[in-house]
Structure formats: C-alpha cells, structure tokens
Design an enzyme around this catalytic site. Structure first.
Site, short mmCIF file in Angstrom:
data_model
loop_
_atom_site.label_atom_id
_atom_site.label_comp_id
_atom_site.label_asym_id
_atom_site.label_seq_id
_atom_site.Cartn_x
_atom_site.Cartn_y
_atom_site.Cartn_z
N CYS A 1 1.06 -1.16 -0.20
CA CYS A 1 0.16 0.18 0.11
C CYS A 1 0.70 0.95 -0.01
O CYS A 1 1.77 1.36 0.28
CB CYS A 1 -0.90 -0.37 1.35
SG CYS A 1 -1.82 1.26 1.18
N ASP B 1 0.73 3.52 2.03
CA ASP B 1 0.44 4.74 3.09
C ASP B 1 2.22 4.22 3.48
O ASP B 1 2.61 3.85 3.72
CB ASP B 1 -0.37 3.40 3.55
CG ASP B 1 -0.82 4.02 5.26
OD1 ASP B 1 0.43 4.58 5.99
OD2 ASP B 1 -1.89 4.07 5.25
N ARG C 1 3.48 4.76 6.51
CA ARG C 1 3.54 4.81 7.81
C ARG C 1 3.49 2.50 6.99
O ARG C 1 4.63 1.79 8.10
CB ARG C 1 2.45 4.29 8.30
CG ARG C 1 1.77 5.37 9.09
CD ARG C 1 0.29 5.83 9.71
NE ARG C 1 -0.46 4.60 8.99
CZ ARG C 1 -2.14 5.00 8.87
NH1 ARG C 1 -2.27 4.59 10.24
NH2 ARG C 1 -2.78 4.20 8.71
N HIS D 1 -2.55 -4.03 5.12
CA HIS D 1 -2.03 -3.05 6.67
C HIS D 1 -3.27 -2.81 6.79
O HIS D 1 -4.40 -2.53 6.66
CB HIS D 1 -1.01 -1.97 6.17
CG HIS D 1 -1.92 -0.93 5.95
ND1 HIS D 1 -1.98 -0.31 7.04
CD2 HIS D 1 -1.90 -0.79 5.02
CE1 HIS D 1 -2.93 1.12 5.93
NE2 HIS D 1 -2.65 0.63 4.98
N CYS E 1 -6.04 0.28 7.12
CA CYS E 1 -5.76 0.38 5.37
C CYS E 1 -7.17 1.70 5.46
O CYS E 1 -8.30 0.99 4.88
CB CYS E 1 -6.34 0.02 4.55
SG CYS E 1 -5.33 0.25 2.69
#
Length: 213
Positions: free
Chosen positions: A43, A45, A47, A99, A102
């Site tokens: 992803c 993202d 993080r 994750h 999400c």
C-alpha cells in the site's frame, strides 16, 4: 515551508554519511546493479515502508505500491513492474502486503464518493460484495475492515496468479506468491498462508494455454 522539505535533504546527507562510515564501498556495490529475491506489492500508506518493516537493506526488495495494494489486470504500471521483476530481475517471491487500518479499504466499505478514486476503490468493493455474507456478520466495523483487508490481500494474490506473466514463469521455474498483512499497532506481519505455486491454485477458466502446458 522551505524548512519542511530541507530536512529531507539533510536527512539524506546523514544517511549517506552513516552508510559510508559503516561500509566505505556500500554505494559502489549498490551501483553495480540489483538482484533482489522479492517483489513487494504494498500500500502507498506512508507508515508501511517495505525495507523498514522487514528490516532489509537497499537492493533486497523490488517495490511497487498503490492505494490498498491492488493487482488490477488493466494496470499497466503494475504489470510493467511485475514483468520486469519476474523476467529480468528473476525474483523468487512476490509478496502482496496489506495493512490493518487501511484508509482505502475503509473508504471502499462505505457509500461516500471520492471522485476519480471511486474507480480504484471499485476493485475493493467487488471483494466486499464477493464476501458480503461473511463480512456483514461482523458487527464491529473496525474488525470488519480488518477482515476485508485480509480478503483483499488474498484476492490480489489470486489476481497475480491469473496473469500471463506469472503463468509463463511457472512453466520454466519456481515462483512463489504470498499474502501478508502488516499490523501498524504492533509492527508485526501476519502471513495469511495463501501461497500460490502453480496454476492448479486457480480456477481452470483463468489458466492460459501456454506453450509447454
């Protein structure tokens, strides 16, 4: 505003200096080329950086990231990365890693409109619809999102197995597909044990007649 991005350049300088201190030939060795064993489809993202969460070094993982770690059969970006990784880099493992928490998955669970993003989230909605009986039985919305995250990863691994790129590779060598989910709250990866090693793992309608079959 200037300070906010200048710190990235300063951080890069500290990174380069520390690597050279640890190994003076570090960047020279990296410049000679890459031969990673893994392709990571994750992803976007911020993080969930692949190298950090797996404690690996530069050059060990070839990475593609998009919103909610999707494998869409019309995504030329993804397919180009996949073909390069498999045919030219010779990766041995492809990991789809989602994750928990999400934002893309949570957005796909509702009916709000997000403009052009709706077209991308449609792929996750299709996964939700496919498993709606199971998902609607989970009353807690966060837990439902967690389960959809897992189901989405499983579906994307299956989508990989449906590509001619992967199926052609299976004719000549081993290539293993994996589905993982990273827990932002714990820092730990859960292996969903959804390993695909050949076309027998997908329905016959998706198996291409490739020379050698």
């Amino acid at each position: 505003m200037k300070d906010s991005y200048d710190r990235l350049i300063e951080g890069n300088k500290r990174f380069a200096m520390s690597k050279k201190f640890e190994d003076p030939s570090y960047f020279k060795k990296l410049s000679l080329g890459q031969k990673p064993d893994y392709l990571w489809i994750g992803c976007s993202d911020s993080r969930v950086p692949a190298n950090e969460v797996t404690n690996t070094e530069s050059g060990e993982i070839f990475v593609h990231r998009n919103i909610a770690n999707l494998v869409v059969h019309t995504d030329l970006n993804l397919l180009s990365v996949l073909e390069y990784a498999v045919k030219y880099l010779g990766v041995k493992h492809i990991i789809v890693c989602g994750h928990y928490g999400c934002g893309g998955v949570k957005a796909a669970m509702g009916n709000d409109s997000f403009g052009v993003l709706n077209n991308w989230l449609r792929n996750i909605k299709d996964v939700y619809y496919k498993h709606s009986t199971e998902l609607t039985m989970i009353e807690d919305l966060d837990k439902r999102a967690d389960r959809l995250t897992e189901l989405n990863v499983i579906e994307q691994v299956r989508n990989l197995a449906k590509t001619t790129i992967v199926q052609e590779t299976w004719q000549t060598r081993e290539l293993h597909l994996h589905g993982w989910v990273y827990g932002i709250n714990s820092g730990l990866i859960t292996d969903l044990s959804v390993i695909h090693d050949g076309t027998e793992d997908i329905e016959s309608i998706y198996r291409f007649k490739i020379s050698g079959n």
